[in-house]
Design a protein around this motif. Structure first.
Motif, PDB file in Angstrom:
ATOM      1  N   ALA A 155       0.884  -1.169   0.000  1.00 37.25           N
ATOM      2  CA  ALA A 155       0.000   0.000   0.000  1.00 37.25           C
ATOM      3  C   ALA A 155       0.918   1.214   0.000  1.00 37.25           C
ATOM      4  O   ALA A 155       1.812   1.320   0.847  1.00 37.25           O
ATOM      5  CB  ALA A 155      -0.903   0.007   1.232  1.00 37.25           C
ATOM      6  N   HIS A 156       0.696   2.114  -0.956  1.00 36.13           N
ATOM      7  CA  HIS A 156       1.604   3.252  -1.093  1.00 36.13           C
ATOM      8  C   HIS A 156       0.811   4.523  -1.389  1.00 36.13           C
ATOM      9  O   HIS A 156       0.051   4.579  -2.347  1.00 36.13           O
ATOM     10  CB  HIS A 156       2.607   3.000  -2.217  1.00 36.13           C
ATOM     11  CG  HIS A 156       3.668   4.036  -2.289  1.00 36.13           C
ATOM     12  ND1 HIS A 156       4.807   3.982  -1.522  1.00 36.13           N
ATOM     13  CD2 HIS A 156       3.751   5.169  -3.015  1.00 36.13           C
ATOM     14  CE1 HIS A 156       5.547   5.040  -1.780  1.00 36.13           C
ATOM     15  NE2 HIS A 156       4.927   5.782  -2.684  1.00 36.13           N
ATOM     16  N   LEU A 157       1.042   5.530  -0.573  1.00 40.40           N
ATOM     17  CA  LEU A 157       0.438   6.843  -0.760  1.00 40.40           C
ATOM     18  C   LEU A 157       1.468   7.745  -1.409  1.00 40.40           C
ATOM     19  O   LEU A 157       2.607   7.844  -0.938  1.00 40.40           O
ATOM     20  CB  LEU A 157      -0.002   7.419   0.585  1.00 40.40           C
ATOM     21  CG  LEU A 157      -0.656   8.788   0.577  1.00 40.40           C
ATOM     22  CD1 LEU A 157      -1.909   8.799  -0.302  1.00 40.40           C
ATOM     23  CD2 LEU A 157      -1.022   9.197   1.999  1.00 40.40           C
ATOM     24  N   GLY A 158       1.111   8.362  -2.526  1.00 41.84           N
ATOM     25  CA  GLY A 158       2.044   9.200  -3.269  1.00 41.84           C
ATOM     26  C   GLY A 158       2.537   8.467  -4.497  1.00 41.84           C
ATOM     27  O   GLY A 158       2.125   7.339  -4.789  1.00 41.84           O
ATOM     28  N   ARG A 159       3.415   9.128  -5.225  1.00 43.30           N
ATOM     29  CA  ARG A 159       3.956   8.519  -6.450  1.00 43.30           C
ATOM     30  C   ARG A 159       4.758   7.278  -6.070  1.00 43.30           C
ATOM     31  O   ARG A 159       5.681   7.342  -5.267  1.00 43.30           O
ATOM     32  CB  ARG A 159       4.836   9.514  -7.188  1.00 43.30           C
ATOM     33  CG  ARG A 159       5.284   9.006  -8.538  1.00 43.30           C
ATOM     34  CD  ARG A 159       5.883  10.143  -9.367  1.00 43.30           C
ATOM     35  NE  ARG A 159       6.103   9.705 -10.724  1.00 43.30           N
ATOM     36  CZ  ARG A 159       7.289   9.347 -11.202  1.00 43.30           C
ATOM     37  NH1 ARG A 159       8.349   9.388 -10.432  1.00 43.30           N
ATOM     38  NH2 ARG A 159       7.398   8.962 -12.452  1.00 43.30           N
ATOM     39  N   LEU A 160       4.375   6.161  -6.669  1.00 44.01           N
ATOM     40  CA  LEU A 160       4.997   4.878  -6.353  1.00 44.01           C
ATOM     41  C   LEU A 160       6.243   4.683  -7.209  1.00 44.01           C
ATOM     42  O   LEU A 160       6.152   4.667  -8.437  1.00 44.01           O
ATOM     43  CB  LEU A 160       3.993   3.751  -6.609  1.00 44.01           C
ATOM     44  CG  LEU A 160       4.410   2.327  -6.318  1.00 44.01           C
ATOM     45  CD1 LEU A 160       4.922   2.160  -4.895  1.00 44.01           C
ATOM     46  CD2 LEU A 160       3.239   1.389  -6.563  1.00 44.01           C
ATOM     47  N   PRO A 161       7.419   4.532  -6.571  1.00 43.46           N
ATOM     48  CA  PRO A 161       8.636   4.310  -7.355  1.00 43.46           C
ATOM     49  C   PRO A 161       8.534   3.017  -8.176  1.00 43.46           C
ATOM     50  O   PRO A 161       8.108   1.978  -7.672  1.00 43.46           O
ATOM     51  CB  PRO A 161       9.733   4.201  -6.290  1.00 43.46           C
ATOM     52  CG  PRO A 161       9.183   4.902  -5.090  1.00 43.46           C
ATOM     53  CD  PRO A 161       7.704   4.654  -5.138  1.00 43.46           C
TER      54      PRO A 161
END
Length: 175
Positions: A155-161
């Motif tokens: 789960a990732h908030l923001g631009r996901l690398p």
């Protein structure tokens, strides 16, 4: 003066560290508020207005990306999602974009930037779903990766690398 600096600098660093910790705690993805099983009961319309049940992707590794056309980081990660979908599609990986936006703006955006994965129109309902799936602030973009059993593995908030997503997909697709 020197004694003052010796006192002020550590105090400022402590305050900065505390502020960073609090911000990270507030904006970090949380555990889902609702069971992920409820996700499979939902449906959102595609660009033609046809309901698309999320259950059609059950059993696949699913990248679910909440985004909007007005969100700069959302737009920036789309080319990477296109490339990763191409790379991992044969391994049973699917990307689905759920737009928290209106159909007209999404259609205009997709005419300029076509994608190779399904885009669904979620508007306000998708915003609520993102919060239930661990996005406490409702900020965008928000991406979750579900393994074949429907468990959230990322789960990732923001631009996901790209490298982080690629690694999660490689691991999930092989399990």
């Amino acid at each position: 003066m020197r004694k003052t600096l010796l006192f002020v600098i550590p105090l400022a660093l402590a305050a900065l560290s505390t502020g960073m910790w609090l911000a990270q705690k507030r904006y970090a993805p949380q555990a889902p508020a609702a069971p992920v099983d409820a996700l499979w009961q939902l449906s959102f319309p595609d660009l033609r207005g046809q309901p698309q049940p999320l259950s059609q992707w059950r059993g696949q590794v699913l990248v679910l990306n909440f985004w909007a056309s007005w969100c700069a980081p959302c737009r920036e990660e789309i080319p990477e999602f296109i490339a990763l979908r191409t790379k991992h599609r044969a391994k049973g990986v699917e990307f689905v974009g759920i737009a928290i936006d209106n159909p007209t703006r999404i259609d205009q955006f997709l005419q300029r930037q076509p994608v190779n994965y399904p885009i669904l129109i979620g508007e306000g309902a998708a915003h609520s779903l993102a919060r239930q799936l661990g996005n406490p602030t409702g900020a965008l973009p928000y991406t979750i990766v579900l393994d074949r059993d429907g468990n959230i593995v990322l789960a990732h908030l923001g631009r996901l690398p790209r490298a982080q997503l690629d690694a999660a997909l490689l691991e999930s697709a092989h399990n």
